[in-house]
Write a protein that holds these residues in place. Structure first.
Motif, PDB file in Angstrom:
ATOM      1  N   SER A  98       4.870   5.346  11.704  1.00 40.64           N
ATOM      2  CA  SER A  98       5.647   5.674  10.506  1.00 40.64           C
ATOM      3  C   SER A  98       6.253   4.435   9.855  1.00 40.64           C
ATOM      4  CB  SER A  98       6.751   6.680  10.851  1.00 40.64           C
ATOM      5  OG  SER A  98       7.676   6.125  11.782  1.00 40.64           O
ATOM      6  N   ALA A  99       6.584   3.436  10.654  1.00 42.72           N
ATOM      7  CA  ALA A  99       7.235   2.237  10.121  1.00 42.72           C
ATOM      8  C   ALA A  99       6.317   1.422   9.233  1.00 42.72           C
ATOM      9  CB  ALA A  99       7.753   1.376  11.265  1.00 42.72           C
ATOM     10  N   LEU A 100       5.012   1.656   9.330  1.00 40.35           N
ATOM     11  CA  LEU A 100       4.035   0.891   8.555  1.00 40.35           C
ATOM     12  C   LEU A 100       3.281   1.759   7.558  1.00 40.35           C
ATOM     13  CD1 LEU A 100       2.488  -1.214  11.484  1.00 40.35           C
ATOM     14  CD2 LEU A 100       4.292  -1.908   9.886  1.00 40.35           C
ATOM     15  N   SER A 101       3.632   3.007   7.456  1.00 41.57           N
ATOM     16  CA  SER A 101       2.770   3.979   6.788  1.00 41.57           C
ATOM     17  C   SER A 101       3.076   4.171   5.308  1.00 41.57           C
ATOM     18  CB  SER A 101       2.887   5.333   7.490  1.00 41.57           C
ATOM     19  OG  SER A 101       1.967   6.261   6.944  1.00 41.57           O
ATOM     20  N   LYS A 102       2.001   4.297   4.543  1.00 37.95           N
ATOM     21  CA  LYS A 102       2.093   4.872   3.214  1.00 37.95           C
ATOM     22  C   LYS A 102       2.147   6.397   3.350  1.00 37.95           C
ATOM     23  CE  LYS A 102      -0.207   1.282   0.485  1.00 37.95           C
ATOM     24  NZ  LYS A 102      -1.281   1.024  -0.511  1.00 37.95           N
ATOM     25  N   SER A 103       2.377   7.062   2.236  1.00 41.16           N
ATOM     26  CA  SER A 103       2.376   8.526   2.244  1.00 41.16           C
ATOM     27  C   SER A 103       0.950   9.044   2.199  1.00 41.16           C
ATOM     28  CB  SER A 103       3.156   9.059   1.043  1.00 41.16           C
ATOM     29  OG  SER A 103       2.533   8.661  -0.170  1.00 41.16           O
ATOM     30  N   LEU A 104       0.800  10.341   2.425  1.00 41.15           N
ATOM     31  CA  LEU A 104      -0.514  10.958   2.247  1.00 41.15           C
ATOM     32  C   LEU A 104      -0.959  10.796   0.799  1.00 41.15           C
ATOM     33  CD1 LEU A 104      -0.306  14.356   4.179  1.00 41.15           C
ATOM     34  CD2 LEU A 104      -1.629  12.332   4.815  1.00 41.15           C
ATOM     35  N   PRO A 105      -2.266  10.633   0.559  1.00 40.43           N
ATOM     36  CA  PRO A 105      -2.757  10.538  -0.817  1.00 40.43           C
ATOM     37  C   PRO A 105      -2.430  11.791  -1.619  1.00 40.43           C
ATOM     38  CG  PRO A 105      -4.430   9.830   0.747  1.00 40.43           C
ATOM     39  CD  PRO A 105      -3.325  10.434   1.557  1.00 40.43           C
TER      40      PRO A 105
END
Length: 378
Positions: free
Chosen positions: A20-27
């Motif tokens: 989660s700390a590196l994540s973009k959101s779902l497209p």
């Protein structure tokens, strides 16, 4: 690529991450594409535990109510043994629906040809059956649906082979009961609902973060909650949210006997689409976002209290929710849905900090990752 959906992108190719700390959101496609919504219907809602009511809705033997998961109608009924059962609401003869709305019955009788079932779904009455070759009533009992209760709330699952809710949400029943020990004996006192022009996930994610709270919910921050104390703890199937109430709020509730000495509000998100909230202890509220299509869901809020007649303080909570919190959330969720149709978006970066503070969106990531796993068959 997601299996069987070559035209749907793999979110992990576009910056979504299990971290989660590196994540973009779902497209955006996960919120706007009708084919994605169809996959959710099959892979998520037909295979998950869905909240449908409270044990007080079927308090006595023979009490029933009908509900649905999309187009699948289900009847929930209190059996002669005192247990709650659930069945597809369809006669095994020619497919006519059996019951409507809610009520009390001694047996379940089809209005078309009068096939009759006991409260446990056993077929016991078929006219002319003794004249029909190789017919056995044992072969045509009602089709069961999984049913469980948790903290007085009733859940159904169309997948009768799914892991139990008690196992999947281990610990949640005890957490709720620590605030509302008498949750089984509450009764329904208030309901509110409206259509939201947004995908159901947007609304659930909004419930599961407080990055927006002090901006969007200014009256709530001023009068009710200290949002700087907001924290979310993640479990496999649910999230626990805790925050302190403003001192004036606790004092007002205490004068009416509603606070029970509790200065903390606790909330939970139970995947896929249920919010549970306890304002002071002694009673609870459920918030559910029922999907309609990729761009719409129905919001349903129910309050369960010790008596059907609310106190003045409880009525004030209803009013505040209806006049402030609900419209505020409605506006931003619908604004997100409009934006997700823009060619200028794609997907964004989730704000997740290492300490999971009040401004962290790790709760939203938790939901998105769970959905992505389900849709990828994991």
């Amino acid at each position: 690529m997601l299996r069987g959906t070559e035209h749907i992108v793999d979110p992990f190719d576009l910056g979504f991450s299990a971290d989660s700390a590196l994540s973009k959101s779902l497209p955006a496609q996960f919120y706007t594409d009708p084919s994605m919504f169809d996959r959710e219907r099959e892979q998520i809602f037909f295979r998950s535990w869905i909240f449908v009511g409270h044990v007080s809705d079927v308090a006595a033997v023979g009490d029933y109510f009908t509900t649905s998961v999309f187009d699948q109608s289900v009847v929930v009924v209190r059996g002669n043994n005192g247990e709650i059962g659930a069945f597809y609401n369809v006669c095994r003869h020619r497919g006519h629906d059996l019951l409507c709305d809610a009520g009390r019955v001694a047996r379940i009788t089809c209005p078309y040809h009068a096939w009759t079932y006991t409260l446990d779904g056993t077929l016991v009455g078929v006219r002319n059956a003794d004249q029909v070759s190789q017919f056995s009533k044992d072969d045509y009992s009602l089709s069961p649906v999984g049913v469980e209760t948790l903290a007085g709330l009733i859940f159904i699952n169309l997948d009768t082979e799914a892991p139990s809710l008690a196992h999947a949400a281990d610990g949640l029943d005890q957490e709720i009961r620590s605030f509302v020990p008498d949750c089984d004996n509450l009764v329904h006192a208030h309901r509110d609902h409206h259509i939201m022009r947004c995908n159901w996930k947007i609304a659930v994610e909004n419930w599961s973060e407080c990055y927006h709270c002090q901006i969007v919910h200014k009256p709530l921050a001023t009068e009710y909650i200290d949002f700087t104390t907001f924290r979310i703890e993640l479990k496999p199937l649910y999230q626990r949210q805790r925050m302190k109430l403003q001192a004036a709020m606790v004092e007002t509730a205490s004068t009416e006997g509603d606070a029970n000495g509790i200065d903390e509000q606790a909330s939970w998100t139970l995947l896929p689409n249920l919010g549970i909230q306890i304002v002071h202890g002694g009673y609870l509220m459920t918030a559910q976002w029922r999907p309609i299509d990729a761009d719409h869901c129905e919001f349903v809020e129910n309050w369960y209290l010790p008596t059907a007649e609310p106190t003045d303080h409880q009525r004030e909570l209803f009013r505040f929710r209806a006049e402030y919190t609900q419209p505020e959330d409605l506006a931003v969720c619908e604004g997100v849905q409009r934006g997700l149709h823009s060619r200028g978006f794609g997907n964004g970066r989730l704000m997740v900090d290492a300490d999971h503070t009040a401004l962290s969106e790790h709760g939203s990531h938790h939901i998105q990752h769970w959905v992505a796993q389900k849709l990828m068959g994991q």
